[in-house]
Write a protein that holds these residues in place. Structure first.
Motif, short mmCIF file in Angstrom:
data_model
loop_
_atom_site.label_atom_id
_atom_site.label_comp_id
_atom_site.label_asym_id
_atom_site.label_seq_id
_atom_site.Cartn_x
_atom_site.Cartn_y
_atom_site.Cartn_z
N PRO A 191 0.84 -1.20 0.00
CA PRO A 191 0.00 0.00 0.00
C PRO A 191 0.88 1.25 0.00
CG PRO A 191 -0.72 -1.57 1.66
CD PRO A 191 0.59 -2.08 1.16
N ARG A 192 0.38 2.31 -0.63
CA ARG A 192 1.18 3.53 -0.74
C ARG A 192 1.51 4.13 0.62
NH1 ARG A 192 0.77 7.07 -6.12
NH2 ARG A 192 1.17 5.36 -7.55
N GLN A 193 0.59 3.99 1.58
CA GLN A 193 0.86 4.52 2.91
C GLN A 193 2.07 3.82 3.53
OE1 GLN A 193 -0.30 7.10 4.40
NE2 GLN A 193 0.83 6.76 6.30
N GLU A 194 2.19 2.54 3.29
CA GLU A 194 3.31 1.79 3.84
C GLU A 194 4.62 2.23 3.19
OE1 GLU A 194 4.39 -2.90 4.37
OE2 GLU A 194 2.28 -2.28 4.48
N ILE A 195 4.60 2.47 1.88
CA ILE A 195 5.79 2.98 1.19
C ILE A 195 6.19 4.33 1.77
CG2 ILE A 195 6.68 3.82 -1.02
CD1 ILE A 195 6.52 0.83 -0.95
N THR A 196 5.19 5.19 2.00
CA THR A 196 5.45 6.51 2.58
C THR A 196 6.15 6.39 3.92
OG1 THR A 196 3.50 7.42 1.47
CG2 THR A 196 4.38 8.68 3.31
N ILE A 245 7.91 12.11 -0.20
CA ILE A 245 7.53 10.83 -0.79
C ILE A 245 6.07 10.83 -1.23
CG2 ILE A 245 6.94 9.74 1.42
CD1 ILE A 245 8.69 8.03 -1.56
N GLN A 246 5.23 11.54 -0.50
CA GLN A 246 3.82 11.63 -0.91
C GLN A 246 3.69 12.35 -2.25
OE1 GLN A 246 1.40 13.33 2.27
NE2 GLN A 246 0.49 11.30 2.57
N THR A 247 4.46 13.43 -2.42
CA THR A 247 4.44 14.17 -3.68
C THR A 247 4.88 13.29 -4.83
OG1 THR A 247 4.91 16.25 -2.53
CG2 THR A 247 5.37 16.18 -4.89
N CYS A 248 5.92 12.49 -4.59
CA CYS A 248 6.42 11.59 -5.63
C CYS A 248 5.36 10.56 -6.00
CB CYS A 248 7.69 10.88 -5.16
SG CYS A 248 9.13 11.95 -5.05
N LEU A 249 4.71 10.00 -5.00
CA LEU A 249 3.70 8.98 -5.26
C LEU A 249 2.49 9.55 -6.01
CD1 LEU A 249 3.83 7.11 -1.83
CD2 LEU A 249 4.52 6.18 -4.05
N GLU A 250 2.08 10.75 -5.61
CA GLU A 250 0.92 11.37 -6.25
C GLU A 250 1.20 11.79 -7.69
OE1 GLU A 250 0.00 14.54 -3.64
OE2 GLU A 250 -0.82 13.24 -2.05
N PRO A 283 1.39 8.13 -10.62
CA PRO A 283 0.33 7.16 -10.30
C PRO A 283 0.54 5.78 -10.90
CG PRO A 283 -0.41 8.73 -11.95
CD PRO A 283 0.91 9.23 -11.46
N PHE A 284 1.35 5.70 -11.96
CA PHE A 284 1.53 4.41 -12.63
C PHE A 284 2.82 3.70 -12.22
CE2 PHE A 284 -0.89 7.15 -15.58
CZ PHE A 284 -2.09 6.45 -15.53
N VAL A 285 3.54 4.31 -11.29
CA VAL A 285 4.77 3.70 -10.79
C VAL A 285 4.40 2.60 -9.80
CG1 VAL A 285 6.77 4.11 -9.32
CG2 VAL A 285 6.26 5.69 -11.17
N PRO A 286 5.07 1.45 -9.84
CA PRO A 286 4.71 0.35 -8.92
C PRO A 286 4.96 0.72 -7.46
CG PRO A 286 6.78 -0.12 -10.07
CD PRO A 286 6.18 1.08 -10.74
N ASN A 287 4.08 0.25 -6.59
CA ASN A 287 4.24 0.49 -5.16
C ASN A 287 5.19 -0.56 -4.58
OD1 ASN A 287 2.42 2.57 -5.39
ND2 ASN A 287 0.67 1.33 -4.72
N SER A 288 6.41 -0.50 -5.03
CA SER A 288 7.42 -1.46 -4.62
C SER A 288 8.51 -0.76 -3.82
CB SER A 288 8.03 -2.14 -5.85
OG SER A 288 9.26 -2.75 -5.54
#
Length: 396
Positions: A3-8, A35-40, A43-48
């Motif tokens: 999950p993106r929250q976990e990556i953050t 990291i939130q800015t990067c994730l937002e 959107p198509f980058v894997p949550n790895s």
């Protein structure tokens, strides 16, 4: 995928210790926003986690990006913590606490990143898990050496590059650094001639030698220094060199203050309610599960290269290995069984182990990009001995 929250959280949270126990996770607001800015924006980058670890590693390597380094420092908090736990378990008589070892591990982030090669080992966390404990062992050895090393022995063995880096790290001006450097050069030229090599307890120079060093400095400063400076008395030269030794000692082996790593420039931190590292937390289990696959793959690779190396050993030596590890015969018993001389049996056993160990070391360098130290070789040798016992034990 996570999950993106976990990556953050992985790339923006830091461990805080209380005494020798895990206390809580602290989240760095600046890193959290980053990291939130990067994730937002992606959107198509894997949550790895491995994708983002390599992403920030690339930014750090190409741009010396301090923000990228802080993201990676946060990411490596868990392997650093477990390396500290492992080290304190092995060195129970050490003067250092868990917090000390954790601080040492955090201070090695730069070294870990410099030595990491993503082309040879795709997982930064897997590499760190193996490299950090080895670095801690080396630091303990170096600290022990420097603790019993006199200022003069330290100044004698330090390189010019290390000296200049230490002086710059201490914040000295370019003019003063040049004066320290010249004083050290004169010291090396005269002191080395007056003392035998190979000792850590070299004595302080005699008054006559201090005078000779000062005289040489005053003769050379006109040619060596770009800015004119007054002549120096022996007391000033001695003071400079004593202080230089202190700067070098601090730079090469930073003192441990039992404080956690400084988290961010503006200390904009808040407590985050994450699982406790001192327990079997969910996040620890999830990370362990992901790393377990990497470790299993590495074990299969090691098994494969050792079996191939074993097949390349001549038949007679393989027979000796079977008798020694599978049947548990002693060397005298093998001598009697095979009608060979004692030196021949001993030599063949030793060469077989050395050949397999060399294969294992080469694989570690090529695949994991690990700097091989004496401690690591010792650990590998022990692991190899266990592998031989298991390998031949299974075929009995």
């Amino acid at each position: 995928m996570r999950p993106r929250q976990e990556i953050t959280e992985m790339f923006s949270t830091f461990v805080e210790l209380e005494g020798d126990r895990f206390s809580k996770w602290l989240i760095d607001i600046k890193l959290h926003r980053s990291i939130q800015t990067c994730l937002e924006s992606s959107p198509f980058v894997p949550n790895s986690e491995n994708f983002w670890a390599l992403h920030w590693y690339k930014h750090w390597r190409e741009q010396s990006n301090s923000l990228a380094k802080m993201h990676l420092s946060a990411y490596l908090q868990e392997p650093n913590y477990w390396a500290a736990k492992k080290t304190i378990g092995k060195f129970t008589n050490s003067q250092y606490s868990l917090a000390d070892y954790f601080q040492m591990a955090n201070a090695e982030i730069e070294t870990i990143l410099k030595n990491f090669n993503p082309e040879k080992c795709s997982s930064l966390k897997a590499y760190s898990t193996m490299a950090i404990p080895s670095r801690l062992k080396d630091i303990l050895r170096q600290r022990k050496e420097t603790d019993i090393c006199t200022n003069w022995a330290l100044l004698r063995k330090v390189s010019k590059k290390q000296l200049l880096e230490a002086l710059d790290h201490a914040g000295l001006s370019p003019t003063l650094i040049a004066q320290y450097r010249l004083a050290w050069t004169c010291f090396k030229e005269l002191y080395v001639q007056s003392q035998p090599g190979g000792t850590k307890s070299l004595p302080e120079p005699e008054p006559q030698l201090w005078e000779a060093i000062a005289n040489l400095y005053n003769r050379e400063q006109e040619n060596q220094l770009t800015q004119p400076t007054p002549e120096c008395a022996t007391e000033k030269i001695e003071q400079w060199l004593t202080q230089a030794a202190i700067y070098v000692r601090i730079y090469l082996y930073p003192p441990v203050s039992s404080l956690n790593l400084t988290i961010s420039e503006d200390d904009s931190m808040t407590t985050l309610d994450l699982p406790d590292l001192s327990s079997d937390s969910l996040i620890t289990e999830m990370i362990a599960q992901e790393d377990a696959q990497n470790q299993q793959n590495q074990q299969f690779q090691i098994q494969d290269i050792l079996l191939k190396a074993l097949q390349n050993i001549e038949a007679k030596t393989q027979e000796i290995l079977k008798l020694y590890y599978q049947q548990g015969l002693t060397q005298p018993q093998i001598v009697q069984r095979l009608q060979m001389s004692q030196p021949t049996v001993s030599r063949r056993l030793l060469k077989a182990r050395e050949s397999l160990l060399a294969t294992l070391i080469q694989w570690s360098q090529d695949t994991l990009n690990i700097s091989v130290t004496s401690n690591l070789v010792k650990d590998m040798s022990t692991a190899l001995e266990e592998w031989l016992k298991v390998k031949y034990g299974k075929s009995s």
